[in-house]
Scaffold this motif. Structure first.
Motif, PDB file in Angstrom:
ATOM      1  N   SER A  35       0.910  -1.223  -0.064  1.00 23.57           N
ATOM      2  CA  SER A  35       0.110   0.074  -0.214  1.00 23.57           C
ATOM      3  C   SER A  35       0.895   1.193   0.135  1.00 23.57           C
ATOM      4  O   SER A  35       0.263   2.183  -0.669  1.00 23.57           O
ATOM      5  CB  SER A  35      -1.035  -0.155   1.256  1.00 23.57           C
ATOM      6  OG  SER A  35      -0.194  -0.038   2.411  1.00 23.57           O
ATOM      7  N   GLU A  36       2.012   1.158   0.688  1.00 22.46           N
ATOM      8  CA  GLU A  36       2.890   2.161   0.672  1.00 22.46           C
ATOM      9  C   GLU A  36       3.448   2.717  -0.825  1.00 22.46           C
ATOM     10  O   GLU A  36       3.685   3.695  -1.202  1.00 22.46           O
ATOM     11  CB  GLU A  36       4.005   2.196   1.671  1.00 22.46           C
ATOM     12  CG  GLU A  36       3.655   2.501   3.028  1.00 22.46           C
ATOM     13  CD  GLU A  36       2.995   3.720   3.286  1.00 22.46           C
ATOM     14  OE1 GLU A  36       3.875   4.609   2.846  1.00 22.46           O
ATOM     15  OE2 GLU A  36       2.063   4.099   3.792  1.00 22.46           O
ATOM     16  N   LEU A  39       0.707   4.278  -2.669  1.00 28.31           N
ATOM     17  CA  LEU A  39       0.737   5.800  -2.229  1.00 28.31           C
ATOM     18  C   LEU A  39       1.913   6.589  -2.969  1.00 28.31           C
ATOM     19  O   LEU A  39       1.974   7.835  -3.449  1.00 28.31           O
ATOM     20  CB  LEU A  39       0.746   5.725  -0.823  1.00 28.31           C
ATOM     21  CG  LEU A  39       0.571   7.128  -0.263  1.00 28.31           C
ATOM     22  CD1 LEU A  39      -0.866   7.800  -0.797  1.00 28.31           C
ATOM     23  CD2 LEU A  39       0.693   7.145   1.246  1.00 28.31           C
ATOM     24  N   ASN A  40       3.261   6.145  -2.636  1.00 29.41           N
ATOM     25  CA  ASN A  40       4.340   6.807  -3.248  1.00 29.41           C
ATOM     26  C   ASN A  40       4.355   6.891  -4.743  1.00 29.41           C
ATOM     27  O   ASN A  40       4.587   7.956  -5.312  1.00 29.41           O
ATOM     28  CB  ASN A  40       5.595   6.032  -2.765  1.00 29.41           C
ATOM     29  CG  ASN A  40       5.828   6.445  -1.187  1.00 29.41           C
ATOM     30  OD1 ASN A  40       5.334   7.436  -0.681  1.00 29.41           O
ATOM     31  ND2 ASN A  40       6.321   5.307  -0.622  1.00 29.41           N
ATOM     32  N   ALA A  66       1.402  15.396   0.971  1.00 25.97           N
ATOM     33  CA  ALA A  66       0.731  13.916   0.920  1.00 25.97           C
ATOM     34  C   ALA A  66       2.265  12.914   1.537  1.00 25.97           C
ATOM     35  O   ALA A  66       1.926  12.136   1.979  1.00 25.97           O
ATOM     36  CB  ALA A  66       0.688  13.388  -0.598  1.00 25.97           C
ATOM     37  N   ALA A  70       1.911  10.387   4.428  1.00 25.62           N
ATOM     38  CA  ALA A  70       2.365   9.082   4.223  1.00 25.62           C
ATOM     39  C   ALA A  70       3.358   8.525   5.452  1.00 25.62           C
ATOM     40  O   ALA A  70       3.210   7.492   5.910  1.00 25.62           O
ATOM     41  CB  ALA A  70       3.102   9.047   2.748  1.00 25.62           C
ATOM     42  N   GLU A  73       1.128   7.828   8.274  1.00 25.34           N
ATOM     43  CA  GLU A  73       0.565   6.790   7.964  1.00 25.34           C
ATOM     44  C   GLU A  73       1.463   5.209   8.359  1.00 25.34           C
ATOM     45  O   GLU A  73       1.004   4.372   8.816  1.00 25.34           O
ATOM     46  CB  GLU A  73       0.018   6.603   6.544  1.00 25.34           C
ATOM     47  CG  GLU A  73      -0.854   5.472   6.316  1.00 25.34           C
ATOM     48  CD  GLU A  73      -0.235   4.682   5.341  1.00 25.34           C
ATOM     49  OE1 GLU A  73       0.418   5.355   4.654  1.00 25.34           O
ATOM     50  OE2 GLU A  73      -0.658   3.446   5.364  1.00 25.34           O
ATOM     51  N   VAL A  74       2.701   5.663   7.981  1.00 25.46           N
ATOM     52  CA  VAL A  74       3.443   4.264   8.308  1.00 25.46           C
ATOM     53  C   VAL A  74       3.789   3.992   9.586  1.00 25.46           C
ATOM     54  O   VAL A  74       3.899   2.999  10.012  1.00 25.46           O
ATOM     55  CB  VAL A  74       5.088   4.603   7.434  1.00 25.46           C
ATOM     56  CG1 VAL A  74       6.048   3.709   7.862  1.00 25.46           C
ATOM     57  CG2 VAL A  74       4.687   4.366   6.056  1.00 25.46           C
TER      58      VAL A  74
END
Length: 94
Positions: A35-36, A39-40, A66, A70, A73-74
């Protein structure tokens, strides 16, 4: 200078790799990393499109925001993984 097509291809490949990882992983950490990657890749796409679009700084500011989100979120996701492991004793998702 990198052509716009190259950044589009790279971000598309990263999104495809992330989706493949999401669909074929049962480990919580692999799902999180996939998922990362997605997103990246999306951030890379927005950043490259804003770079080639012109002088508007709004997409650049959004990209930096963003990236910060992120990172947050991590940290929260890895804390959740640690709690999941403590409760279940495994990192497999079933």
């Amino acid at each position: 200078m990198i052509p716009a097509d190259t950044s589009l291809v790279v971000s598309s490949m990263l999104i495809a790799i992330g989706v493949y990882g999401l669909m074929n992983s049962k480990n919580v950490i692999r799902v999180l990393l996939s998922s990362e990657i997605i997103l990246n890749a999306a951030i890379l796409l927005v950043f490259s499109l804003s770079f080639f679009a012109g002088k508007s700084y709004t997409p650049l500011i959004f990209s930096v925001f963003a990236i910060g989100m992120a990172l947050t979120e991590v940290v929260v996701a890895f804390a959740s993984v640690i709690l999941y492991y403590r409760q279940k004793g495994t990192l497999e998702v079933d």
